[in-house]
Design an enzyme around this catalytic site. Structure first.
Site, PDB file in Angstrom:
ATOM      1  CB  CYS A 137      25.231 -10.409 -24.450  1.00  0.00           C
ATOM      2  SG  CYS A 137      24.275 -11.839 -23.808  1.00  0.00           S
ATOM      3  CB  SER A 161      14.784 -13.219 -23.159  1.00  0.00           C
ATOM      4  OG  SER A 161      13.538 -12.823 -23.756  1.00  0.00           O
ATOM      5  N   GLY A 162      12.140 -15.316 -22.117  1.00  0.00           N
ATOM      6  CA  GLY A 162      11.094 -14.948 -21.357  1.00  0.00           C
ATOM      7  C   GLY A 162      10.199 -13.986 -21.477  1.00  0.00           C
ATOM      8  N   GLY A 163      10.696 -13.198 -22.750  1.00  0.00           N
ATOM      9  CA  GLY A 163       9.813 -12.057 -23.255  1.00  0.00           C
ATOM     10  C   GLY A 163       8.997 -12.386 -24.145  1.00  0.00           C
ATOM     11  CB  VAL A 164       6.027 -10.599 -25.691  1.00  0.00           C
ATOM     12  CG1 VAL A 164       6.599  -9.458 -26.165  1.00  0.00           C
ATOM     13  CG2 VAL A 164       4.852 -10.879 -26.408  1.00  0.00           C
ATOM     14  CG  ASP A 165       9.778  -9.471 -29.025  1.00  0.00           C
ATOM     15  OD1 ASP A 165       8.850  -9.082 -29.435  1.00  0.00           O
ATOM     16  OD2 ASP A 165      10.950  -8.518 -28.644  1.00  0.00           O
ATOM     17  CB  SER A 166      12.492 -15.417 -27.371  1.00  0.00           C
ATOM     18  OG  SER A 166      12.095 -14.645 -25.881  1.00  0.00           O
ATOM     19  CB  CYS A 224      19.952  -8.057 -18.767  1.00  0.00           C
ATOM     20  SG  CYS A 224      21.675  -8.825 -18.865  1.00  0.00           S
TER      21      CYS A 224
END
EC number: 2.8.1.13
Length: 381
Positions: free
Chosen positions: A120, A28-33, A217
């Site tokens: 989603c 997703s562009g976030g830290v987790d993924s 989102c």
């Protein structure tokens, strides 16, 4: 990373070396993924990063803090470049519009309180993206969700995350047993988000300090009503605020501005007791208010059930379980009484306030961390 000496399996559960195991990571562009992708790449897996463009890229570029926006696509690409694995951006805008946004708007207009993040996961990420991962000859697909996949006697099981503050089981109850065979959740066992950020710093990721996304989102700043008005022009028809006896207490600018359980912002001051929104009469453009006790619900009708327990849902006349009716509330003890394989009645042992059609009702083991599935609440009080 070598194979486990006892099981002969790698860390993703396959009987072959990591370098021979292809894993598509939903980024997703976030830290987790990003941490998931970096961790697996460092362990030697054949990682392929995939980011979904879910809505208008031009509009998204100006908005931070929402998953899969333009800036997030850029961040995911930077992580892939840093760690040296391929990264693809897939245009899922039409799929997302059809499978998630349109239903969100229609549900909201019908007086429900939809949870688009569940749809989603169910209809886009774990369906179309999962099939794309298979087309890429991946052995599995990994995500940054905080949930655990454990292998039990009858196959893979879904379990709550080790960190209850990060647990995302409410949003993933509709994951099917078949999908669970292909999915992996490498962060579910971590004790805290701080551990994830520490790993991001350890890998030198540019997103290590990136803030968490808070909003849906495509709903900036949580302003549902303005999004609905754009999607469905003319939806905000004015009407009356009435009590349960039908007495007119005030006017409103559109049912879409109200939710079940709301107390503030009703514009009907000067009353002897506080009143809450207890029902939305969409057809007649009425917001119905009443005392707090009218919000209490004991019996909840649930449909579209995804059952993850042993056997078929209808194998037993009832189940003693715990349920969660909102993502922010802890599980409550309940009795689940199946009507069919996809429909049931849930009786709460302690009444819950503000149960709303459109929300999910997620089933948990009473003792333990296993998720037994869940369904959609489809009728209010």
């Amino acid at each position: 990373m070598a194979l486990d000496a006892v099981t002969g399996l790698n860390s993703l559960g396959f009987p072959k070396p990591p370098e021979e195991t292809r894993v598509v990571v939903a980024m997703s562009g976030g830290v987790d993924s990003s941490v998931v992708a970096a961790k697996l790449a460092q362990e030697g897996y054949d990682v392929v990063g995939v980011t979904l463009q879910l809505y208008d890229h031009g509009a998204a570029l100006a908005k931070k803090g929402a998953c899969c926006a333009g800036l997030d696509i850029h961040d995911a690409r930077r992580v892939a470049e840093e760690m040296g694995f391929p990264h693809y951006v897939l245009d899922y805008e039409n799929i997302f519009q059809d499978a998630v946004i349109d239903e969100f708007a229609d549900s909201y207009l019908a007086g429900a309180t939809p949870v688009p993040c569940i749809r989603c996961n169910e209809r886009v990420k774990f369906k179309d993206l999962l099939e794309t991962a298979k087309d890429l000859d991946a052995d599995c697909m990994a995500t940054g969700h905080y949930i655990q996949r454990k292998v039990g006697a009858d196959g893979p099981e879904l379990h709550s995350a080790a960190d209850p503050n990060r647990d995302q089981s409410y949003f993933l109850f509709s994951t099917t047993a078949e999908q669970l065979k292909f999915l992996r959740f490498p962060l579910g066992h971590l004790a805290s988000k701080a551990e994830t950020r520490a790993l991001a710093a350890q890998y030198g990721l540019p997103v290590a300090d990136k803030p968490d996304s808070q909003d849906i989102c495509f709903v900036p700043n949580g302003d549902y009503a303005s999004v609905i008005e754009k999607l469905r022009p003319g939806a905000a028809e004015p009407g009356e605020i009435v009590d349960v006896e039908g007495r007119v207490l005030g006017r409103h600018d559109g049912v879409i501005h109200y939710t079940i359980g709301q107390r503030r912002g009703l514009g009907i001051g000067g009353l002897s007791e506080p009143l809450y929104v207890v029902k939305l009469d969409v057809d007649n453009h009425k917001v119905i208010v009443g005392p707090k006790e009218m919000l209490s619900t004991r019996v909840i009708p649930v449909r579209e059930i995804n059952w993850l327990g042993a056997g078929r849902l209808t194998d037993q006349p009832s189940y003693d379980i715990s349920v969660r009716v909102r993502s922010t509330r802890p599980p409550r003890e309940a009795i689940l009484r199946p009507i069919s394989d996809t429909e049931a009645e849930v009786e709460l042992l302690t009444p819950e306030e503000g149960v709303s059609p459109g929300q999910a009702c997620v089933f948990y083991e009473n003792e333990g961390s296993r998720i037994l599935g869940g369904g959609w609440i489809w009728r209010g009080n």
